[in-house]
Design a protein around this motif. Structure first.
Motif, PDB file in Angstrom:
ATOM      1  N   THR A  36      10.124   6.760   1.241  1.00  9.19           N
ATOM      2  CA  THR A  36      10.704   7.742   0.338  1.00  9.19           C
ATOM      3  C   THR A  36      10.984   9.002   1.144  1.00  9.19           C
ATOM      4  O   THR A  36      10.301   9.288   2.135  1.00  9.19           O
ATOM      5  CB  THR A  36       9.790   8.099  -0.865  1.00  9.19           C
ATOM      6  N   THR A  37      11.997   9.759   0.717  1.00  6.79           N
ATOM      7  CA  THR A  37      12.349  10.992   1.423  1.00  6.79           C
ATOM      8  C   THR A  37      13.112  11.934   0.513  1.00  6.79           C
ATOM      9  O   THR A  37      13.802  11.495  -0.424  1.00  6.79           O
ATOM     10  CB  THR A  37      13.196  10.690   2.683  1.00  6.79           C
ATOM     11  N   ASN A  38      12.992  13.228   0.802  1.00 11.21           N
ATOM     12  CA  ASN A  38      13.791  14.248   0.116  1.00 11.21           C
ATOM     13  C   ASN A  38      15.133  14.447   0.807  1.00 11.21           C
ATOM     14  O   ASN A  38      16.001  15.138   0.275  1.00 11.21           O
ATOM     15  CB  ASN A  38      13.057  15.595   0.097  1.00 11.21           C
ATOM     16  N   LEU A  39      15.297  13.895   1.997  1.00 15.01           N
ATOM     17  CA  LEU A  39      16.513  14.073   2.772  1.00 15.01           C
ATOM     18  C   LEU A  39      17.604  13.117   2.306  1.00 15.01           C
ATOM     19  O   LEU A  39      17.314  12.012   1.847  1.00 15.01           O
ATOM     20  CB  LEU A  39      16.239  13.833   4.259  1.00 15.01           C
ATOM     21  N   VAL A  63       6.094   9.424  13.122  1.00  9.51           N
ATOM     22  CA  VAL A  63       6.954   8.698  12.182  1.00  9.51           C
ATOM     23  C   VAL A  63       7.984   7.866  12.950  1.00  9.51           C
ATOM     24  O   VAL A  63       8.280   6.733  12.562  1.00  9.51           O
ATOM     25  CB  VAL A  63       7.627   9.657  11.184  1.00  9.51           C
ATOM     26  N   ASN A  64       8.532   8.414  14.038  1.00 14.58           N
ATOM     27  CA  ASN A  64       9.463   7.642  14.875  1.00 14.58           C
ATOM     28  C   ASN A  64       8.810   6.360  15.375  1.00 14.58           C
ATOM     29  O   ASN A  64       9.411   5.276  15.328  1.00 14.58           O
ATOM     30  CB  ASN A  64       9.936   8.465  16.073  1.00 14.58           C
ATOM     31  N   ASP A  65       7.574   6.478  15.873  1.00 12.47           N
ATOM     32  CA  ASP A  65       6.855   5.294  16.374  1.00 12.47           C
ATOM     33  C   ASP A  65       6.643   4.288  15.244  1.00 12.47           C
ATOM     34  O   ASP A  65       6.771   3.077  15.440  1.00 12.47           O
ATOM     35  CB  ASP A  65       5.506   5.696  16.980  1.00 12.47           C
ATOM     36  N   VAL A  89       0.855  -5.327   7.038  1.00 13.85           N
ATOM     37  CA  VAL A  89       0.858  -5.423   5.580  1.00 13.85           C
ATOM     38  C   VAL A  89       2.092  -4.706   5.038  1.00 13.85           C
ATOM     39  O   VAL A  89       2.696  -3.874   5.716  1.00 13.85           O
ATOM     40  CB  VAL A  89      -0.418  -4.803   4.972  1.00 13.85           C
ATOM     41  N   ASN A  90       2.467  -5.041   3.816  1.00 18.39           N
ATOM     42  CA  ASN A  90       3.534  -4.309   3.142  1.00 18.39           C
ATOM     43  C   ASN A  90       3.030  -2.913   2.802  1.00 18.39           C
ATOM     44  O   ASN A  90       1.895  -2.757   2.346  1.00 18.39           O
ATOM     45  CB  ASN A  90       3.925  -5.001   1.829  1.00 18.39           C
ATOM     46  N   LEU A  91       3.864  -1.914   3.029  1.00 20.07           N
ATOM     47  CA  LEU A  91       3.478  -0.570   2.628  1.00 20.07           C
ATOM     48  C   LEU A  91       4.691   0.288   2.349  1.00 20.07           C
ATOM     49  O   LEU A  91       5.814  -0.069   2.678  1.00 20.07           O
ATOM     50  CB  LEU A  91       2.558   0.093   3.658  1.00 20.07           C
ATOM     51  N   CYS A  92       4.448   1.426   1.723  1.00 20.17           N
ATOM     52  CA  CYS A  92       5.478   2.431   1.491  1.00 20.17           C
ATOM     53  C   CYS A  92       4.986   3.730   2.095  1.00 20.17           C
ATOM     54  O   CYS A  92       3.907   4.217   1.741  1.00 20.17           O
ATOM     55  CB  CYS A  92       5.748   2.612   0.003  1.00 20.17           C
ATOM     56  N   LEU A  93       5.767   4.288   3.017  1.00 21.69           N
ATOM     57  CA  LEU A  93       5.432   5.578   3.630  1.00 21.69           C
ATOM     58  C   LEU A  93       6.233   6.658   2.904  1.00 21.69           C
ATOM     59  O   LEU A  93       7.462   6.645   2.906  1.00 21.69           O
ATOM     60  CB  LEU A  93       5.768   5.563   5.119  1.00 21.69           C
ATOM     61  N   HIS A 148       0.857  -1.176   0.000  1.00 27.52           N
ATOM     62  CA  HIS A 148       0.000   0.000   0.000  1.00 27.52           C
ATOM     63  C   HIS A 148       0.899   1.233   0.000  1.00 27.52           C
ATOM     64  O   HIS A 148       1.883   1.288   0.732  1.00 27.52           O
ATOM     65  CB  HIS A 148      -0.917   0.003   1.223  1.00 27.52           C
ATOM     66  N   ASN A 149       0.550   2.195  -0.807  1.00 30.25           N
ATOM     67  CA  ASN A 149       1.325   3.424  -0.930  1.00 30.25           C
ATOM     68  C   ASN A 149       0.605   4.515  -0.148  1.00 30.25           C
ATOM     69  O   ASN A 149      -0.506   4.896  -0.504  1.00 30.25           O
ATOM     70  CB  ASN A 149       1.427   3.797  -2.418  1.00 30.25           C
ATOM     71  N   VAL A 150       1.216   5.008   0.932  1.00 28.85           N
ATOM     72  CA  VAL A 150       0.557   5.998   1.787  1.00 28.85           C
ATOM     73  C   VAL A 150       1.517   7.154   2.075  1.00 28.85           C
ATOM     74  O   VAL A 150       2.727   7.014   1.955  1.00 28.85           O
ATOM     75  CB  VAL A 150       0.072   5.370   3.110  1.00 28.85           C
ATOM     76  N   SER A 151       0.951   8.276   2.475  1.00 34.43           N
ATOM     77  CA  SER A 151       1.765   9.446   2.801  1.00 34.43           C
ATOM     78  C   SER A 151       1.803   9.644   4.306  1.00 34.43           C
ATOM     79  O   SER A 151       0.952   9.131   5.045  1.00 34.43           O
ATOM     80  CB  SER A 151       1.182  10.700   2.139  1.00 34.43           C
TER      81      SER A 151
END
Length: 199
Positions: free
Chosen positions: A162-165, A137-139, A114-118, A79-82
């Motif tokens: 994914t990240t811009n950092l 996000v830490n949790d 479940v598999n996901l992408c944050l 699942h692709n989530v923000s």
């Protein structure tokens, strides 16, 4: 699948071709993935951490692979989530269980992650009803690491990011004073998207 509504085409070039090849092999459990970036130590058993400047296509690339894996009934579907979606869920439910252990769907004390992408971790840190984005996000990162390490390899559930950092900014952003989170980023295949914004 993802750009048709915008009347745009996905462009493959020197900035994303090797990353795309890696991800295609990786999500199909093909060990050729480990040869794409031979000096990086990438493994099929690790999560994906996709890094790059704003607009280089990180979120779109993960959306494309999410749709591709769903369409092909691949067990590596995620699942692709923000971060915003996860924070909104927290605001309503006062927990992020859906994105971590998913115990609300458990049977007999067996959690159902479940598999996901944050997407877009570390970009903004603002307070929501007494708690800030970074804490949530830490949790998430701690819980997903526990899920990954405490599960047999053939049943692992992945949490891609994914990240811009860049790596150093990411370690600084998520420094917990003990180095635990920074050390846990070693469980990720770090991939870089280069180039200017594609928007």
């Amino acid at each position: 699948m993802c750009l048709a509504g915008q009347r745009r085409r996905f462009v493959i070039d020197e900035h994303n071709a090797k990353v795309l090849r890696f991800l295609l092999y990786y999500f199909n459990n093909c060990h050729l993935a480990e040869q794409i970036f031979p000096d990086e130590g990438h493994k099929l058993e690790k999560h994906i951490l996709l890094m790059g400047e704003v607009g280089t296509g990180k979120t779109l690339m993960m959306q494309i692979f999410s749709e591709y894996l769903r369409y092909t009934n691949n067990p590596n579907f995620f699942h692709n989530v923000s971060v915003t979606q996860m924070v909104n869920y927290y605001t309503i439910h006062n927990n992020i269980d859906r994105y971590t252990y998913n115990e609300e769907n458990s049977v007999g004390f067996q959690c159902k992650p479940v598999n996901l992408c944050l997407n877009d971790i570390g970009v903004e840190n603002r307070p929501f009803y007494g708690i800030d984005t970074k804490t949530i996000v830490n949790d998430f990162l701690h819980a997903r690491n526990e899920i990954w390490t405490m599960t047999a390899p053939d049943r692992r559930k992945f949490a891609h990011l994914t990240t811009n950092l860049d790596v150093e900014k990411l370690k600084k952003e998520f420094d917990d004073g003990f180095g635990r989170l920074a050390d846990r980023f070693k469980t990720y295949n770090v991939l870089y998207l280069t180039g200017a914004s594609r928007r």
